[in-house]
Write a protein that holds these residues in place. Sequence first.
Motif, mmCIF file in Angstrom:
data_model
loop_
_atom_site.group_PDB
_atom_site.id
_atom_site.type_symbol
_atom_site.label_atom_id
_atom_site.label_comp_id
_atom_site.label_asym_id
_atom_site.label_seq_id
_atom_site.Cartn_x
_atom_site.Cartn_y
_atom_site.Cartn_z
ATOM 1 N N LEU A 161 29.224 -106.098 -103.987
ATOM 2 C CA LEU A 161 30.467 -105.544 -104.514
ATOM 3 C C LEU A 161 30.718 -104.153 -103.928
ATOM 4 C CD1 LEU A 161 32.614 -106.229 -106.870
ATOM 5 C CD2 LEU A 161 31.384 -104.441 -108.109
ATOM 6 N N SER A 162 29.669 -103.356 -103.822
ATOM 7 C CA SER A 162 29.797 -102.000 -103.277
ATOM 8 C C SER A 162 30.275 -102.037 -101.830
ATOM 9 C CB SER A 162 28.455 -101.266 -103.369
ATOM 10 O OG SER A 162 28.014 -101.148 -104.717
ATOM 11 N N GLU A 163 29.773 -102.998 -101.065
ATOM 12 C CA GLU A 163 30.191 -103.112 -99.661
ATOM 13 C C GLU A 163 31.688 -103.416 -99.541
ATOM 14 O OE1 GLU A 163 25.819 -104.788 -98.242
ATOM 15 O OE2 GLU A 163 27.562 -106.130 -98.252
ATOM 16 N N ALA A 164 32.140 -104.406 -100.309
ATOM 17 C CA ALA A 164 33.557 -104.750 -100.250
ATOM 18 C C ALA A 164 34.417 -103.598 -100.740
ATOM 19 C CB ALA A 164 33.818 -106.005 -101.082
ATOM 20 N N LEU A 165 33.989 -102.969 -101.827
ATOM 21 C CA LEU A 165 34.750 -101.852 -102.387
ATOM 22 C C LEU A 165 34.824 -100.691 -101.406
ATOM 23 C CD1 LEU A 165 36.221 -100.890 -104.946
ATOM 24 C CD2 LEU A 165 34.031 -99.962 -105.747
ATOM 25 N N TYR A 166 33.730 -100.426 -100.730
ATOM 26 C CA TYR A 166 33.682 -99.360 -99.725
ATOM 27 C C TYR A 166 34.808 -99.542 -98.702
ATOM 28 C CZ TYR A 166 31.760 -96.720 -95.718
ATOM 29 O OH TYR A 166 31.599 -95.861 -94.655
ATOM 30 N N GLY A 173 40.764 -92.381 -99.188
ATOM 31 C CA GLY A 173 39.944 -91.184 -99.315
ATOM 32 C C GLY A 173 38.879 -91.275 -100.382
ATOM 33 N N ILE A 174 38.562 -92.483 -100.820
ATOM 34 C CA ILE A 174 37.569 -92.694 -101.878
ATOM 35 C C ILE A 174 36.272 -93.206 -101.257
ATOM 36 C CG2 ILE A 174 37.039 -93.952 -104.007
ATOM 37 C CD1 ILE A 174 40.134 -94.233 -104.343
ATOM 38 N N ARG A 175 35.161 -92.595 -101.634
ATOM 39 C CA ARG A 175 33.856 -92.998 -101.100
ATOM 40 C C ARG A 175 33.090 -93.842 -102.114
ATOM 41 N NH1 ARG A 175 29.975 -89.729 -100.233
ATOM 42 N NH2 ARG A 175 30.646 -87.876 -101.379
ATOM 43 N N VAL A 176 32.263 -94.736 -101.605
ATOM 44 C CA VAL A 176 31.385 -95.565 -102.429
ATOM 45 C C VAL A 176 29.971 -95.454 -101.872
ATOM 46 C CG1 VAL A 176 30.851 -97.896 -103.237
ATOM 47 C CG2 VAL A 176 33.237 -97.171 -102.989
ATOM 48 N N VAL A 177 29.023 -95.213 -102.768
ATOM 49 C CA VAL A 177 27.610 -95.161 -102.388
ATOM 50 C C VAL A 177 26.834 -96.067 -103.337
ATOM 51 C CG1 VAL A 177 25.557 -93.717 -102.122
ATOM 52 C CG2 VAL A 177 27.813 -92.793 -101.545
ATOM 53 N N CYS A 178 25.938 -96.868 -102.789
ATOM 54 C CA CYS A 178 25.072 -97.737 -103.587
ATOM 55 C C CYS A 178 23.635 -97.241 -103.430
ATOM 56 C CB CYS A 178 25.205 -99.190 -103.122
ATOM 57 S SG CYS A 178 24.322 -100.381 -104.144
ATOM 58 N N PRO A 234 29.724 -86.394 -97.706
ATOM 59 C CA PRO A 234 30.469 -87.544 -97.176
ATOM 60 C C PRO A 234 29.678 -88.378 -96.175
ATOM 61 C CG PRO A 234 31.786 -85.530 -97.089
ATOM 62 C CD PRO A 234 30.394 -85.124 -97.403
ATOM 63 N N GLY A 235 28.579 -87.830 -95.673
ATOM 64 C CA GLY A 235 27.784 -88.566 -94.698
ATOM 65 C C GLY A 235 26.740 -89.475 -95.313
ATOM 66 N N THR A 236 26.672 -89.543 -96.646
ATOM 67 C CA THR A 236 25.688 -90.402 -97.298
ATOM 68 C C THR A 236 25.959 -91.868 -96.969
ATOM 69 O OG1 THR A 236 25.558 -88.847 -99.148
ATOM 70 C CG2 THR A 236 24.640 -91.040 -99.494
ATOM 71 N N PRO A 237 24.964 -92.602 -96.468
ATOM 72 C CA PRO A 237 25.190 -94.023 -96.154
ATOM 73 C C PRO A 237 25.538 -94.831 -97.397
ATOM 74 C CG PRO A 237 23.152 -93.217 -95.147
ATOM 75 C CD PRO A 237 23.613 -92.154 -96.097
ATOM 76 N N LEU A 238 26.284 -95.904 -97.197
ATOM 77 C CA LEU A 238 26.629 -96.778 -98.320
ATOM 78 C C LEU A 238 25.373 -97.225 -99.051
ATOM 79 C CD1 LEU A 238 28.377 -98.698 -100.030
ATOM 80 C CD2 LEU A 238 28.219 -100.340 -98.162
#
Length: 281
Positions: A161-166, A173-178, A234-238
């Motif tokens: 879900l996080s991947e698709a949402l990302y 301009g919204i970031r997603v991190v899992c 902002p550079g944090t990997p998904l």
Amino acid sequence: MTAVLITGCSSGIGLETALAFARRGDRVHACVRTPGTARDLLDRARAEHLTLDVPLLDVTDDTSVTAAVEAVTEAHGPVEVLVNNAGIDRTGPVETMPPDLARTLLETNFWGPARLARAVLPGMRARGGGVIVNVSSLAGRTYAVPHGGFYAASKAALGALSEALYAEVRPYGIRVVCLEPGSFASALRHETPAGPGPYHADHAWLDGFLARVAEGAADCAEVAEAILAAAADPGTPLHTAVGKDAEAALPSLSGLSYEQWLPAFLAHAQSLTGPRPGPGE
């Protein structure tokens, strides 16, 4: 100041994360599910002269989620950082685990983050940015252990879900991190009584192994710091592993099939817990 909403703050990772954001001076909404369970959080906040709100929020209830997000928005504007931390862990055989328990795992660990993300995204889009941090688990990235199938499934689903949402919200301009922590000293894991049936002894053996692993668990404050870093960088990997065991485990799986991995896992578990029971024992 940033408006931060965190779920599952009565103990463990959620509690430490709420305090960490509060120390930074953010407007922290540290949500708990049950009245009276925030005593430790509030005591520690008072001792450090920190300010935070402790609203009630049940991540398995649509109405509760909507009400909590609307209250934050009315008080401080749209949620800028959402930390989906609330989660539960139960073990049990695929064949005999009570269906209501399995459903509760999925409702809390998967649908809970989905509900919160859907609730905060309109506000994040309106302000042109935001961060969603989903606290998953190493179990969602590695092979599933015996009797851990439903928990691993809930966390693997959260990762997907996080991947698709990302990909969907990045243009806004919204970031997603899992985040995928290894073993930490949280209140998440609870032994599930090994009920009668063909897997009784094997289930009890697996819970004994998990209890031994938990004895060496790391401090939840380490995960809290990783959440703060993910929200700020902002550079944090998904997909971001947290903890030495998680960082070591993922590369070790490279090129291994499940059939190759399972004997190594069982040998390790037996070295800590004793021989695995045979069928019918």
